[in-house]
Every structure is written in C-alpha cells, then in structure tokens.
Design a protein around this motif. Sequence first.
Motif, short mmCIF file in Angstrom:
data_model
loop_
_atom_site.label_atom_id
_atom_site.label_comp_id
_atom_site.label_asym_id
_atom_site.label_seq_id
_atom_site.Cartn_x
_atom_site.Cartn_y
_atom_site.Cartn_z
N ALA A 168 0.85 -1.19 0.00
CA ALA A 168 0.00 0.00 0.00
C ALA A 168 0.88 1.24 0.00
O ALA A 168 1.80 1.37 0.81
CB ALA A 168 -0.91 0.00 1.22
N LEU A 169 0.59 2.17 -0.91
CA LEU A 169 1.37 3.39 -1.02
C LEU A 169 0.71 4.54 -0.25
O LEU A 169 -0.48 4.45 0.11
CB LEU A 169 1.51 3.78 -2.50
N PRO A 170 1.44 5.61 -0.01
CA PRO A 170 0.90 6.73 0.78
C PRO A 170 -0.36 7.37 0.20
O PRO A 170 -1.14 7.96 0.93
CB PRO A 170 2.07 7.73 0.79
N ASP A 171 -0.57 7.26 -1.13
CA ASP A 171 -1.72 7.89 -1.77
C ASP A 171 -2.89 6.92 -1.95
O ASP A 171 -3.82 7.19 -2.69
CB ASP A 171 -1.32 8.46 -3.13
N GLN A 172 -2.83 5.76 -1.28
CA GLN A 172 -3.84 4.70 -1.35
C GLN A 172 -3.77 3.89 -2.65
O GLN A 172 -4.63 3.04 -2.89
CB GLN A 172 -5.26 5.26 -1.16
N SER A 173 -2.78 4.15 -3.48
CA SER A 173 -2.52 3.26 -4.61
C SER A 173 -1.93 1.96 -4.07
O SER A 173 -1.43 1.91 -2.94
CB SER A 173 -1.54 3.91 -5.60
N THR A 174 -1.99 0.90 -4.86
CA THR A 174 -1.41 -0.37 -4.43
C THR A 174 -0.50 -0.93 -5.52
O THR A 174 -0.69 -0.66 -6.71
CB THR A 174 -2.50 -1.41 -4.12
N ILE A 175 0.49 -1.70 -5.07
CA ILE A 175 1.40 -2.39 -5.99
C ILE A 175 1.41 -3.87 -5.60
O ILE A 175 1.64 -4.21 -4.43
CB ILE A 175 2.83 -1.84 -5.90
N VAL A 176 1.16 -4.73 -6.56
CA VAL A 176 1.32 -6.17 -6.35
C VAL A 176 2.71 -6.53 -6.87
O VAL A 176 2.95 -6.53 -8.09
CB VAL A 176 0.23 -6.98 -7.08
N VAL A 177 3.62 -6.81 -5.96
CA VAL A 177 5.01 -7.10 -6.30
C VAL A 177 5.18 -8.60 -6.47
O VAL A 177 4.91 -9.37 -5.55
CB VAL A 177 5.97 -6.57 -5.23
N TYR A 178 5.63 -9.02 -7.63
CA TYR A 178 5.79 -10.44 -7.91
C TYR A 178 7.08 -10.98 -7.28
O TYR A 178 7.98 -10.19 -6.93
CB TYR A 178 5.78 -10.69 -9.41
N PRO A 179 7.18 -12.30 -7.12
CA PRO A 179 8.40 -12.88 -6.53
C PRO A 179 9.67 -12.44 -7.26
O PRO A 179 9.65 -12.22 -8.47
CB PRO A 179 8.17 -14.39 -6.66
N LYS A 180 10.75 -12.31 -6.50
CA LYS A 180 12.06 -11.92 -6.99
C LYS A 180 12.04 -10.50 -7.59
O LYS A 180 12.80 -10.20 -8.50
CB LYS A 180 12.58 -12.93 -8.04
N SER A 181 11.15 -9.67 -7.09
CA SER A 181 11.04 -8.29 -7.56
C SER A 181 11.10 -7.35 -6.37
O SER A 181 10.89 -7.76 -5.22
CB SER A 181 9.73 -8.08 -8.33
N ARG A 182 11.37 -6.08 -6.64
CA ARG A 182 11.40 -5.09 -5.55
C ARG A 182 11.03 -3.72 -6.08
O ARG A 182 11.23 -3.40 -7.25
CB ARG A 182 12.79 -5.05 -4.89
N VAL A 183 10.48 -2.92 -5.16
CA VAL A 183 10.08 -1.55 -5.49
C VAL A 183 10.59 -0.61 -4.40
O VAL A 183 10.78 -1.01 -3.25
CB VAL A 183 8.55 -1.40 -5.61
N SER A 184 10.79 0.63 -4.80
CA SER A 184 11.17 1.68 -3.84
C SER A 184 10.27 2.88 -4.07
O SER A 184 9.94 3.21 -5.22
CB SER A 184 12.64 2.08 -4.02
N TYR A 185 9.90 3.55 -2.98
CA TYR A 185 9.02 4.71 -3.06
C TYR A 185 9.25 5.58 -1.82
O TYR A 185 9.72 5.10 -0.78
CB TYR A 185 7.56 4.27 -3.15
N PRO A 186 8.90 6.86 -1.89
CA PRO A 186 9.11 7.75 -0.74
C PRO A 186 8.06 7.53 0.35
O PRO A 186 6.98 6.98 0.09
CB PRO A 186 8.99 9.15 -1.35
N LYS A 187 8.36 7.98 1.56
CA LYS A 187 7.41 7.84 2.67
C LYS A 187 6.15 8.66 2.42
O LYS A 187 5.07 8.31 2.88
CB LYS A 187 8.07 8.29 3.97
N ALA A 188 6.30 9.77 1.70
CA ALA A 188 5.16 10.61 1.35
C ALA A 188 5.40 11.19 -0.04
O ALA A 188 6.53 11.50 -0.40
CB ALA A 188 4.98 11.72 2.38
N PHE A 189 4.33 11.30 -0.82
CA PHE A 189 4.44 11.88 -2.15
C PHE A 189 4.30 13.40 -2.05
O PHE A 189 3.19 13.93 -1.98
CB PHE A 189 3.37 11.31 -3.09
N THR A 190 5.40 14.09 -2.00
CA THR A 190 5.39 15.54 -1.94
C THR A 190 5.62 16.12 -3.34
O THR A 190 6.02 15.40 -4.26
CB THR A 190 6.48 16.04 -0.98
N GLY A 191 5.42 17.40 -3.49
CA GLY A 191 5.63 18.02 -4.79
C GLY A 191 4.51 17.68 -5.75
O GLY A 191 3.39 17.32 -5.35
#
Length: 382
Positions: A168-191
């Motif tokens: 779950a992302l800070p803006d209520q969007s969601t990401i389904v991350v598949y095995p052997k994968s990774r994502v990075s995102y900020p604690k808050a979406f500013t700007g």
Amino acid sequence: MQAYRDLEPDELAADPSFQRWKLTADPDASAFWNEWLIHNPDRHELIEKATLLLTAIHQQYAQLARQHPPVSDEEVRHEIGRLRQSLDEPRVKPLRGSGQGNSWFTPLRYGVAASVLLLLGLFGWYRLRPTTTPDPQTVTYTDLIAVAQETNSLIEVENNETKPLTVALPDQSTIVVYPKSRVSYPKAFTGNKREVYLQGQAFFSVTKNPAKPFYVYANSLVTKVLGTSFTVQTYETNRQVKVVVNTGRVSVYAASQKPASNPKDETKLTGVVLTPNQQIVFSPVDSRLVKSVVANPVVLKPAVQQQAFRFQRTPMAEVFATLEQAYGININYDADLMRTCYLTASLSDEPLFQKLDLICRTVNASYEQVNGDIVIHANGCD
C-alpha cells in the motif's frame, strides 16, 4: 503478419521479435510466432534457416568479436550478400563419416556463416554480445535509486516469497510485487509527482489524481499515468521492459527521450499512449518502442459478450464496430471494399484472434497487427 513472409533468413534472424522468441523464450514473442506459423504453414523452411543462422551466431559471436577488429558498413553489406547467396544454394550431402544427416547447413555453409559473425555486428548482432561495459542508454534499478536517494528517503520492499506481495502506497494506490522483484518509493508523495522505482515485475493500481501524475521508473523506461491499472516487467537478460495496460490510459517513453519539462504538461499524457489490451516492449539498446496487442485480449465490457456476438447477415462494418467496442482495439479495413460482405455466426467464448480467424475465413480476408491495431486485408465479396 504478412510482412514477415517476404524476408530473407538473415533479415528474419535480425528481427528483435524473432530473437526474443528463439533466444529468450519471451511468452509474447512465442505466442506471436506460433500464431504466425499457423497462418503461414508454407514458410517453415524460412523459420528453419533463420533459426540455424541465429543459433550459430549466438554461439560463436562473442569469441569472434574479441578476435577481429571493427569493419566498415560496405564490408558488412558484402558479407551479408555472400551469406544470402550461400543459403540459397541447392542442398548437398555432408562428407562421408561426418555423422550429420542430409541438411542444407553443411560445414561449408557453417563456415560461411561463421565468417560473417563479426561483420553482422553492425547489422544488429551487437545486441547479443556479452559485455562488461554498461551501455550509456541503459539505466539500472541501482542507478535510479542512487540518484533518488540524494533528494528523498525511500522505502524499499523486496519480495523473496513464492507468491505476490501487495504493497500500500501513501496515496492509497497499491502495488502487487511479484516474486524476486522489488520496489522503492518515498514515505510521502510531496511536490507535483508520485514516483516509484521497480526491478522485476509488478502490477500497479493507481489512485486517480490528475494534479499529481504517477511515474514508474523501470530501467531506461518511464511509465506515466494519471490513475489506472497496468503491469510493468523488466527483463534482466536483455534489459528490455514491457508495459501492459489493464484499465485507463498510460504513456511511456525512454528516459533518454523525456519531453522537455513544462509544468503545464504534467497533466497530459505524452510519449506513446497505451489503452487496455495494448502493450509495449522497450529495448534500451536502440531506444526502440514496439507497440502491439496483448497475446490474449479480454472483453472490456462483459455485457457486449452476452448480447452482441451473435450475427445474422450482419454487415462487416457492424461486426468490426462490435469487436472494437468489446475489446477497445482499433480495427482498420477498407469499408468501401467490404461493403457487400456480411457475417452470419454466433461467437461467444472464443479469444479475439480466433474470432478474427473465423471472420476472415468467412469473407476471404486476412489480418495482422500493426502498432497496436488490427488491420484487415480483404479482396471484397461477390
């Protein structure tokens, strides 16, 4: 599909889609070429020659590339012509005791192919060459994170399990991350942007916010949306990136070709725009974006499937309009040429391409995919 019929073996072996099929077993490329063979059963020899040539080059190129200096474009053209002439020679029997069957690809022809492996580098085979020097057009996940961390602290989620992981992302969007994968995102979406970085494969369901576009950075490809759902997948072997749209509209572009920054343009989708049932494959080697229809298009409006796939002497214009509405894919055809063509059929659970096969057989036509659309080739009806 029709265009590939007229290629020579060396030209087919140089095609990126054919290479993905034979060298990486890419599922979409495999589906396309298996379908192509069904429609072109008389071209198996072309596939055989191109496969043998591609396999020989793939096995031998790396070694020869280290042993020979670069050559000119004129030498490339000369050797390609010599190879093509050799491929067209009559079949000959192998030398006694060679242990090989009767095949056109004799040691003599293999020698001809090997002699031009290096020369074909300027013809596209440089994509297959292993190298330790990163391409300046290729950006990795690590590179992206290193730059992003300079201005913002990121949270990284890596899926080491055997099943997908929902984030779950800070803006209520969601990401389904598949095995052997990774994502990075900020604690808050500013700007004025929401930015996420991906390695591997993930499905994104983005909360709509036109004032703050959502960006996914995957290797050298940027995907921009205002609110929709889509899948992004990176291939580590050849650095390619694939984007498949489920709902809404998505725009993609190479990071090296990013449009000029303009705050007024942030709420617009620039680059190559994709709609549901469309996908794009990006090759960082030549910054090439290949747009196509997904392998198995789905019905976007279920009600259409229940009511409108039953045709009783229906004009082809209405038939194609029904399919366009159901699948959201443009179907281009010569309306004047097909004005006397009608269809009587009941179609229900067949995949889109099977529907098109049946329709085309009925009206003596054929079809192919062109840049994410379906193009119908017909001779008209009596």
